[in-house]
Design a protein around this motif. Structure first.
Motif, PDB file in Angstrom:
ATOM      1  N   LYS A   1     -40.957  74.205 -20.895  1.00 50.93           N
ATOM      2  CA  LYS A   1     -39.587  73.523 -21.086  1.00 50.93           C
ATOM      3  C   LYS A   1     -39.836  72.413 -21.687  1.00 50.93           C
ATOM      4  CE  LYS A   1     -39.436  73.438 -15.986  1.00 50.93           C
ATOM      5  NZ  LYS A   1     -39.648  72.367 -14.057  1.00 50.93           N
ATOM      6  N   LYS A   2     -40.418  72.036 -22.433  1.00 53.30           N
ATOM      7  CA  LYS A   2     -39.964  71.610 -24.334  1.00 53.30           C
ATOM      8  C   LYS A   2     -40.307  71.872 -25.072  1.00 53.30           C
ATOM      9  CE  LYS A   2     -42.824  66.978 -22.077  1.00 53.30           C
ATOM     10  NZ  LYS A   2     -44.360  66.296 -22.417  1.00 53.30           N
ATOM     11  N   LEU A   3     -41.223  73.474 -24.931  1.00 53.75           N
ATOM     12  CA  LEU A   3     -41.152  74.495 -26.523  1.00 53.75           C
ATOM     13  C   LEU A   3     -39.931  74.871 -25.937  1.00 53.75           C
ATOM     14  CD1 LEU A   3     -41.936  75.442 -28.039  1.00 53.75           C
ATOM     15  CD2 LEU A   3     -42.886  76.799 -26.565  1.00 53.75           C
ATOM     16  N   ILE A   4     -39.758  75.260 -24.421  1.00 54.86           N
ATOM     17  CA  ILE A   4     -37.633  76.010 -25.040  1.00 54.86           C
ATOM     18  C   ILE A   4     -36.734  74.645 -25.400  1.00 54.86           C
ATOM     19  CG2 ILE A   4     -36.057  76.972 -23.599  1.00 54.86           C
ATOM     20  CD1 ILE A   4     -38.245  77.786 -21.879  1.00 54.86           C
ATOM     21  N   THR A   5     -36.493  74.004 -24.456  1.00 55.03           N
ATOM     22  CA  THR A   5     -35.668  72.593 -25.565  1.00 55.03           C
ATOM     23  C   THR A   5     -35.988  72.368 -27.373  1.00 55.03           C
ATOM     24  OG1 THR A   5     -36.143  71.745 -22.751  1.00 55.03           O
ATOM     25  CG2 THR A   5     -35.147  70.078 -24.784  1.00 55.03           C
ATOM     26  N   SER A   6     -36.767  72.209 -27.638  1.00 56.04           N
ATOM     27  CA  SER A   6     -36.795  72.249 -28.900  1.00 56.04           C
ATOM     28  C   SER A   6     -36.860  73.137 -29.458  1.00 56.04           C
ATOM     29  CB  SER A   6     -38.501  71.543 -29.194  1.00 56.04           C
ATOM     30  OG  SER A   6     -38.952  70.572 -28.954  1.00 56.04           O
ATOM     31  N   PHE A   7     -36.924  74.773 -29.543  1.00 50.45           N
ATOM     32  CA  PHE A   7     -36.176  75.777 -29.524  1.00 50.45           C
ATOM     33  C   PHE A   7     -34.888  76.085 -29.547  1.00 50.45           C
ATOM     34  CE2 PHE A   7     -34.892  79.895 -28.073  1.00 50.45           C
ATOM     35  CZ  PHE A   7     -34.663  80.259 -29.282  1.00 50.45           C
ATOM     36  N   LYS A   8     -33.933  75.281 -28.606  1.00 49.41           N
ATOM     37  CA  LYS A   8     -32.379  75.502 -28.336  1.00 49.41           C
ATOM     38  C   LYS A   8     -32.571  74.397 -29.383  1.00 49.41           C
ATOM     39  CE  LYS A   8     -29.149  75.453 -24.654  1.00 49.41           C
ATOM     40  NZ  LYS A   8     -28.787  75.357 -23.563  1.00 49.41           N
TER      41      LYS A   8
ATOM     42  N   GLU B   1     -34.468  80.265 -18.584  1.00 43.77           N
ATOM     43  CA  GLU B   1     -34.619  78.984 -17.771  1.00 43.77           C
ATOM     44  C   GLU B   1     -34.744  79.623 -16.166  1.00 43.77           C
ATOM     45  OE1 GLU B   1     -31.544  76.389 -18.469  1.00 43.77           O
ATOM     46  OE2 GLU B   1     -32.586  75.672 -19.722  1.00 43.77           O
ATOM     47  N   GLU B   2     -33.876  80.653 -15.659  1.00 43.87           N
ATOM     48  CA  GLU B   2     -33.982  81.194 -14.572  1.00 43.87           C
ATOM     49  C   GLU B   2     -35.753  82.237 -14.521  1.00 43.87           C
ATOM     50  OE1 GLU B   2     -30.263  83.413 -13.719  1.00 43.87           O
ATOM     51  OE2 GLU B   2     -29.280  81.429 -13.889  1.00 43.87           O
TER      52      GLU B   2
ATOM     53  N   ALA C   1     -38.148  88.678 -18.873  1.00 45.46           N
ATOM     54  CA  ALA C   1     -37.710  90.762 -19.330  1.00 45.46           C
ATOM     55  C   ALA C   1     -36.229  91.263 -19.685  1.00 45.46           C
ATOM     56  CB  ALA C   1     -39.278  91.432 -18.033  1.00 45.46           C
ATOM     57  N   GLU C   2     -35.537  90.087 -18.766  1.00 52.11           N
ATOM     58  CA  GLU C   2     -34.545  90.810 -18.839  1.00 52.11           C
ATOM     59  C   GLU C   2     -33.565  90.984 -20.671  1.00 52.11           C
ATOM     60  OE1 GLU C   2     -31.567  90.156 -15.566  1.00 52.11           O
ATOM     61  OE2 GLU C   2     -33.565  90.178 -14.430  1.00 52.11           O
ATOM     62  N   VAL C   3     -34.200  89.475 -21.135  1.00 52.77           N
ATOM     63  CA  VAL C   3     -33.682  89.281 -22.396  1.00 52.77           C
ATOM     64  C   VAL C   3     -34.731  89.481 -23.495  1.00 52.77           C
ATOM     65  CG1 VAL C   3     -32.015  87.643 -21.775  1.00 52.77           C
ATOM     66  CG2 VAL C   3     -34.310  86.275 -21.918  1.00 52.77           C
ATOM     67  N   PHE C   4     -35.407  91.004 -23.513  1.00 51.89           N
ATOM     68  CA  PHE C   4     -36.030  90.606 -24.663  1.00 51.89           C
ATOM     69  C   PHE C   4     -35.034  91.197 -25.849  1.00 51.89           C
ATOM     70  CE2 PHE C   4     -38.289  93.173 -27.123  1.00 51.89           C
ATOM     71  CZ  PHE C   4     -40.183  92.114 -27.992  1.00 51.89           C
ATOM     72  N   THR C   5     -34.643  91.820 -25.394  1.00 55.57           N
ATOM     73  CA  THR C   5     -33.567  92.919 -26.980  1.00 55.57           C
ATOM     74  C   THR C   5     -32.826  91.834 -27.199  1.00 55.57           C
ATOM     75  OG1 THR C   5     -33.912  95.288 -25.441  1.00 55.57           O
ATOM     76  CG2 THR C   5     -32.099  94.728 -27.152  1.00 55.57           C
ATOM     77  N   SER C   6     -32.299  90.699 -26.195  1.00 53.93           N
ATOM     78  CA  SER C   6     -31.250  89.850 -26.560  1.00 53.93           C
ATOM     79  C   SER C   6     -32.033  88.436 -27.975  1.00 53.93           C
ATOM     80  CB  SER C   6     -30.805  89.098 -25.508  1.00 53.93           C
ATOM     81  OG  SER C   6     -29.695  89.730 -24.515  1.00 53.93           O
TER      82      SER C   6
ATOM     83  N   SER D   1     -44.458  93.139 -19.012  1.00 54.85           N
ATOM     84  CA  SER D   1     -44.490  92.362 -17.365  1.00 54.85           C
ATOM     85  C   SER D   1     -43.460  91.467 -17.803  1.00 54.85           C
ATOM     86  CB  SER D   1     -45.364  91.670 -17.165  1.00 54.85           C
ATOM     87  OG  SER D   1     -46.717  91.104 -18.220  1.00 54.85           O
ATOM     88  N   ASN D   2     -43.047  90.586 -16.672  1.00 59.33           N
ATOM     89  CA  ASN D   2     -42.448  88.773 -17.099  1.00 59.33           C
ATOM     90  C   ASN D   2     -43.245  87.873 -18.357  1.00 59.33           C
ATOM     91  OD1 ASN D   2     -39.607  88.547 -17.249  1.00 59.33           O
ATOM     92  ND2 ASN D   2     -40.665  86.253 -16.324  1.00 59.33           N
ATOM     93  N   GLU D   3     -44.788  88.165 -17.352  1.00 59.58           N
ATOM     94  CA  GLU D   3     -45.555  86.936 -18.005  1.00 59.58           C
ATOM     95  C   GLU D   3     -45.815  87.416 -19.564  1.00 59.58           C
ATOM     96  OE1 GLU D   3     -50.433  85.930 -17.782  1.00 59.58           O
ATOM     97  OE2 GLU D   3     -49.291  88.285 -17.069  1.00 59.58           O
ATOM     98  N   LYS D   4     -45.665  89.024 -19.641  1.00 59.64           N
ATOM     99  CA  LYS D   4     -45.901  89.219 -21.144  1.00 59.64           C
ATOM    100  C   LYS D   4     -45.182  88.595 -22.171  1.00 59.64           C
ATOM    101  CE  LYS D   4     -47.875  92.919 -24.180  1.00 59.64           C
ATOM    102  NZ  LYS D   4     -48.557  94.487 -23.732  1.00 59.64           N
ATOM    103  N   ASN D   5     -43.643  89.338 -22.070  1.00 59.37           N
ATOM    104  CA  ASN D   5     -42.770  89.076 -22.265  1.00 59.37           C
ATOM    105  C   ASN D   5     -42.502  87.857 -22.304  1.00 59.37           C
ATOM    106  OD1 ASN D   5     -40.636  91.461 -23.151  1.00 59.37           O
ATOM    107  ND2 ASN D   5     -41.247  91.881 -21.278  1.00 59.37           N
ATOM    108  N   LYS D   6     -42.918  85.844 -21.995  1.00 61.97           N
ATOM    109  CA  LYS D   6     -42.713  85.332 -21.944  1.00 61.97           C
ATOM    110  C   LYS D   6     -43.287  84.812 -22.622  1.00 61.97           C
ATOM    111  CE  LYS D   6     -43.295  81.330 -19.180  1.00 61.97           C
ATOM    112  NZ  LYS D   6     -43.724  80.595 -17.996  1.00 61.97           N
ATOM    113  N   ALA D   7     -44.368  85.423 -23.032  1.00 59.72           N
ATOM    114  CA  ALA D   7     -45.363  85.044 -23.773  1.00 59.72           C
ATOM    115  C   ALA D   7     -44.785  85.509 -25.567  1.00 59.72           C
ATOM    116  CB  ALA D   7     -46.792  85.923 -23.527  1.00 59.72           C
TER     117      ALA D   7
END
Length: 173
Positions: free
Chosen positions: A53-60, A95-96, A100-105, A155-161
């Protein structure tokens, strides 16, 4: 490019990236992601939701600032605004837990941000080499991004990583 990259990173990191892109094993994904992320510094931890969560906040925050502060010709002002909207939608999706749904984006946002930063040079065949020579850390990041497939059925997990590695760099750039 792969020959040149070996001047900047160790073979075990290249092997870790290849393993990350080919494995479906949860433990290998986590271990390989940590090895790859280590080229961008310490502190990468995808096992802790608080760290993520901290990483996503800093990234954004950092990517938004980078986009806003990038000087562009008047023709590209609307592109900056479009990227900020795409970034907001992307962050809402992750955040939801829709990685996996947003990799291309995600990869498209990265391409567009790099275009804003470097102009048409970013689209040239020798941009990766240019980036490595002017800013090796950024060049390694760009090599990483360009190593990713255009789309995947991971997988969602791999896309996340995979996305968190790029976020880790950008959160600290």
């Amino acid at each position: 490019m792969n020959d040149l990259i070996t001047n900047f990173i160790e073979k075990n990191t290249i092997d870790a990236l290849n393993n990350l892109l080919s494995t479906n094993d949860s433990g290998e994904i986590t271990a390989s992601a940590a090895t790859v992320a280590s080229i961008f510094g310490s502190g990468f931890d995808i096992s802790s939701e608080d760290s993520v969560k901290k990483l996503i906040t800093s990234f954004k925050k950092n990517l938004s600032l980078l986009i806003q502060k990038t000087w562009v010709d008047s023709a590209d002002v609307s592109l900056k605004e479009e990227i900020l909207v795409k970034l907001e939608k992307y962050c809402l999706a992750i955040e939801e837990d829709k990685w996996a749904e947003v990799f291309t984006s995600f990869t498209k946002i990265l391409d567009e941000v790099i275009y804003l930063m470097f102009g048409s040079m970013a689209k040239s065949d020798d941009f990766a080499e240019y980036a490595l020579r002017i800013d090796p850390e950024f060049g390694i990041f760009w090599w990483y991004v360009k190593s990713l497939p255009e789309s995947n059925e991971w997988s969602n997990e791999k896309n996340k990583a995979v996305m968190l590695i790029a976020m880790f760099f950008l959160a600290n750039y």
